[in-house]
Design a protein around this motif. Structure first.
Motif, PDB file in Angstrom:
ATOM      1  N   ARG A  60     -83.901   8.843 -68.703  1.00  0.00           N
ATOM      2  CA  ARG A  60     -83.394   7.711 -67.919  1.00  0.00           C
ATOM      3  C   ARG A  60     -82.092   8.070 -67.098  1.00  0.00           C
ATOM      4  N   CYS A  61     -82.209   8.963 -66.149  1.00  0.00           N
ATOM      5  CA  CYS A  61     -81.074   9.106 -65.419  1.00  0.00           C
ATOM      6  C   CYS A  61     -80.460   7.822 -64.839  1.00  0.00           C
ATOM      7  N   ARG A  62     -79.169   7.915 -64.885  1.00  0.00           N
ATOM      8  CA  ARG A  62     -78.522   6.510 -64.418  1.00  0.00           C
ATOM      9  C   ARG A  62     -78.750   6.273 -63.200  1.00  0.00           C
ATOM     10  N   TYR A  63     -78.674   7.252 -62.237  1.00  0.00           N
ATOM     11  CA  TYR A  63     -78.891   6.911 -60.876  1.00  0.00           C
ATOM     12  C   TYR A  63     -80.207   6.551 -60.300  1.00  0.00           C
ATOM     13  N   GLY A  90     -77.972   1.357 -45.811  1.00  0.00           N
ATOM     14  CA  GLY A  90     -78.831   1.537 -47.077  1.00  0.00           C
ATOM     15  C   GLY A  90     -80.450   1.999 -47.042  1.00  0.00           C
ATOM     16  N   SER A  91     -81.016   2.216 -47.994  1.00  0.00           N
ATOM     17  CA  SER A  91     -82.322   2.372 -47.978  1.00  0.00           C
ATOM     18  C   SER A  91     -83.150   0.863 -47.669  1.00  0.00           C
ATOM     19  N   ASP A  92     -84.170   1.028 -47.004  1.00  0.00           N
ATOM     20  CA  ASP A  92     -85.070  -0.126 -46.617  1.00  0.00           C
ATOM     21  C   ASP A  92     -86.214  -0.218 -47.839  1.00  0.00           C
ATOM     22  N   THR A  93     -86.206   0.636 -48.773  1.00  0.00           N
ATOM     23  CA  THR A  93     -87.358   0.644 -49.715  1.00  0.00           C
ATOM     24  C   THR A  93     -86.787  -0.243 -51.018  1.00  0.00           C
ATOM     25  N   PRO A  94     -87.618  -1.272 -51.475  1.00  0.00           N
ATOM     26  CA  PRO A  94     -87.206  -1.971 -52.739  1.00  0.00           C
ATOM     27  C   PRO A  94     -87.503  -0.999 -54.199  1.00  0.00           C
ATOM     28  N   ARG A  95     -87.906   0.220 -54.062  1.00  0.00           N
ATOM     29  CA  ARG A  95     -88.348   0.802 -55.093  1.00  0.00           C
ATOM     30  C   ARG A  95     -87.221   1.679 -55.755  1.00  0.00           C
ATOM     31  N   ASN A  96     -87.013   1.943 -57.047  1.00  0.00           N
ATOM     32  CA  ASN A  96     -86.370   3.078 -57.455  1.00  0.00           C
ATOM     33  C   ASN A  96     -87.027   4.348 -57.395  1.00  0.00           C
ATOM     34  N   MET A  97     -86.301   5.465 -57.443  1.00  0.00           N
ATOM     35  CA  MET A  97     -86.580   6.821 -57.017  1.00  0.00           C
ATOM     36  C   MET A  97     -87.714   7.303 -58.136  1.00  0.00           C
ATOM     37  N   LEU A 149     -76.329  12.378 -53.300  1.00  0.00           N
ATOM     38  CA  LEU A 149     -76.588  11.149 -54.118  1.00  0.00           C
ATOM     39  C   LEU A 149     -76.971  10.161 -53.044  1.00  0.00           C
ATOM     40  N   MET A 150     -78.245   9.488 -53.300  1.00  0.00           N
ATOM     41  CA  MET A 150     -78.498   8.654 -52.096  1.00  0.00           C
ATOM     42  C   MET A 150     -78.523   7.051 -52.620  1.00  0.00           C
ATOM     43  N   PRO A 151     -77.837   6.175 -51.958  1.00  0.00           N
ATOM     44  CA  PRO A 151     -77.655   4.808 -52.472  1.00  0.00           C
ATOM     45  C   PRO A 151     -78.667   4.022 -52.614  1.00  0.00           C
ATOM     46  N   MET A 152     -79.889   4.061 -53.352  1.00  0.00           N
ATOM     47  CA  MET A 152     -80.933   3.133 -53.456  1.00  0.00           C
ATOM     48  C   MET A 152     -81.187   2.985 -55.059  1.00  0.00           C
ATOM     49  N   GLY A 153     -81.916   2.159 -55.054  1.00  0.00           N
ATOM     50  CA  GLY A 153     -82.188   1.537 -56.464  1.00  0.00           C
ATOM     51  C   GLY A 153     -80.946   1.349 -57.400  1.00  0.00           C
ATOM     52  N   GLN A 154     -80.979   2.086 -58.512  1.00  0.00           N
ATOM     53  CA  GLN A 154     -80.263   2.051 -59.471  1.00  0.00           C
ATOM     54  C   GLN A 154     -78.501   2.257 -58.991  1.00  0.00           C
ATOM     55  N   CYS A 155     -78.519   3.034 -57.934  1.00  0.00           N
ATOM     56  CA  CYS A 155     -76.910   3.365 -57.724  1.00  0.00           C
ATOM     57  C   CYS A 155     -76.617   2.784 -56.732  1.00  0.00           C
ATOM     58  N   VAL A 156     -77.159   1.635 -55.880  1.00  0.00           N
ATOM     59  CA  VAL A 156     -76.717   1.149 -54.647  1.00  0.00           C
ATOM     60  C   VAL A 156     -75.331   0.834 -54.834  1.00  0.00           C
ATOM     61  N   GLY A 157     -75.021   0.134 -55.961  1.00  0.00           N
ATOM     62  CA  GLY A 157     -73.606  -0.576 -56.107  1.00  0.00           C
ATOM     63  C   GLY A 157     -72.587   0.384 -56.544  1.00  0.00           C
ATOM     64  N   TRP A 158     -72.939   1.722 -56.658  1.00  0.00           N
ATOM     65  CA  TRP A 158     -71.835   2.598 -57.421  1.00  0.00           C
ATOM     66  C   TRP A 158     -70.657   2.666 -56.370  1.00  0.00           C
ATOM     67  N   GLU A 159     -69.599   3.169 -56.904  1.00  0.00           N
ATOM     68  CA  GLU A 159     -68.283   3.284 -56.220  1.00  0.00           C
ATOM     69  C   GLU A 159     -68.582   4.357 -55.169  1.00  0.00           C
TER      70      GLU A 159
END
Ligand code: SAM
Ligand code: SF4
Length: 314
Positions: free
Chosen positions: A23-26, A302-309, A188-198
Motif C-alpha cells: 500500500r505504497c503511500r503515494y 496537475g494530472s487530469d486523470t481521476p485514477r490512482n496510479m 514523484l508525480m502529484p496524482m492520486g494519493q500524493c496530490v496534496g503532499w508538501e
C-alpha cells in the motif's frame, strides 16, 4: 503506427490487476481498493488478444504492470501467451519484487525478457513505512532470485521523495559499481494519493546529478536520460515527467485492468476495448493512438486523470 503528432507508438503498458500486496503511500489508499469481480477485469485471453491487436498496430514492446502484476491469478499464462506473439520484441514487467523469490524462474520460462523492480529505500524501517506492509528482505531476495533466473539486466525504480529517500541517492548509485543494473530515479508525480503532499516532497531528479557529480551522460533509453560513473558496471536513469516534459518522445499507450485504453497517463480520456475482437479491436486501438494528446499538464495544474496510479499501472 504514428499518432496525430507524428510520434511512432511502439510500446504498450498493460495493467493486469489494480490489486496489490503493498500500500505504497503515494500510490494506494491504506484500505486498498474494492475487489472487483472477475468479469470486471480483463481475462487472460483478453489480455493476450489485446496484446496481439496492439502488435498488429505496430507495438514492439509490452510491459505488464498493475497494481502488482505478480498477485494476478494466471500471470504466467498471460506472459506465455504474450511472449508467443510473432513480432513482439520485448515482454517486460514492473513489479514490487516481493513475490520474485518463487516466480522469477517461471517468469523467465514464460518468456519475460526484462524486469523493473521498484524499491524506494534500502533502509528496512523506511521500506515498511512507505509500503505500509512490505519487508525489504523480501524484495532483496526477489532481486537475487531474478539474477539467478537470468534477469541480469535488471532495472530498479526509485521514486524520489524529498525528506524521505534523498539521503540515499549515493547508496543507490553505488549499487551500479559492480552490478550491470540501471537505477532509475523517478520524479514523484502529484496524482492520486500524493496530490496534496508538501512541495518539498517533489524533488527534481537533477538532485541526483548534484549529489553525484561523477555521473556522466550516456545514451538515453526511452523516456529516461541516462548517466554512468565512468568505469562502473551499471547506469543511472533519470525520469523527469515534471521538470523535463518528455511528451515529445513518448511512444506509449496504456490499457487498464478493466480494459480501457489510455492514450496518455495523465489524461482523463479513455476508450473501452471490452467486447471488441479482431478488426474492431485493432480499429479501436488505432483510434486511441490517433487521439494521443500532444502533452500532459502535470506541472501546470496537475494530472487530469481521476485514477490512482495502481489503477493505471505507473
Ligand atoms: N506494483 C508494481 C511496482 O510497484 O513496481 C507495478 C505498478 S506501480 C504503479 C509502477 C511504478 O509506478 C512503481 O515504480 C511506482 O513506484 C511508480 N509510482 C506509483 N505512484 C507514483 C507517483 N505518484 N509518482 C511517480 N511514480 C509512481
Ligand atoms: Fe503496489 Fe506498486 Fe502501488 Fe506500491 S507502487 S502500492 S507496490 S502498485
Amino acid at each position: 503506427m504514428t499518432d496525430g503528432c507524428g510520434r511512432t507508438i511502439r510500446y504498450l503498458r498493460l495493467s493486469v490487476t489494480d490489486l496489490c500486496n503493498y500500500r505504497c503511500r503515494y500510490c494506494m489508499p491504506e484500505t486498498g481498493v474494492e475487489k472487483r469481480t472477475h468479469r470486471d477485469i480483463l481475462s487472460a485471453e483478453e489480455c493476450v488478444e489485446i496484446g496481439r491487436a496492439a502488435v498488429n498496430c505496430g507495438v514492439k514492446k509490452i510491459r505488464l504492470t498493475g497494481g502488482e502484476p505478480l498477485v494476478r491469478r494466471g500471470i504466467l499464462e498471460i506472459c506465455g501467451g504474450l511472449s508467443a506473439i510473432g513480432g513482439l520484441e520485448e515482454l517486460c514487467m514492473t513489479t514490487n519484487g516481493s513475490l520474485l523469490p518463487d516466480l522469477a524462474a517461471p517468469l523467465k520460462e514464460a518468456g519475460v525478457s526484462r524486469l523493473n523492480v521498484s524499491v524506494d529505500t534500502l533502509c528496512p524501517e523506511r521500506f515498511s513505512h512507505i509500503t505500509r506492509r512490505g519487508r525489504l528482505v523480501d524484495v532483496l531476495a526477489g532481486l537475487e532470485a531474478a539474477e539467478r533466473a537470468g534477469f541480469t539486466n535488471l532495472k530498479c525504480n526509485v521514486v524520489l521523495i524529498g525528506g524521505f529517500n534523498d539521503s540515499e541517492i549515493r547508496d543507490f548509485v553505488a549499487l551500479t559499481e559492480h552490478r550491470p543494473w540501471e537505477i532509475r530515479f523517478i520524479e514523484l508525480m502529484p496524482m492520486g494519493q500524493c496530490v496534496g503532499w508538501e512541495r518539498s516532497c517533489f524533488l527534481p531528479a537533477e538532485e541526483v546529478l548534484r549529489q553525484v557529480p561523477a555521473l556522466r551522460p550516456c545514451e538515453p533509453s526511452g523516456t529516461a536520460a541516462r548517466y554512468r560513473v565512468p568505469g562502473w558496471a551499471g547506469t543511472v536513469g533519470l525520469i523527469e515527467p515534471l521538470s523535463h516534459r518528455f511528451c515529445n518522445r513518448c511512444d506509449r499507450i496504456r490499457v487498464t485492468a478493466d480494459g480501457k485504453l489510455k492514450p496518455c497517463l495523465h489524461s482523463e480520456a479513455e476508450l473501452s476495448l471490452r467486447g471488441l475482437h479482431g478488426a474492431e479491436l485493432e480499429a479501436a486501438i488505432r483510434r486511441g493512438i490517433a487521439q494521443k494528446p500532444e502533452q500532459h499538464h502535470l506541472s501546470d495544474g496537475g494530472s487530469d486523470t481521476p485514477r490512482n496510479m495502481n489503477e493505471i499501472g505507473g
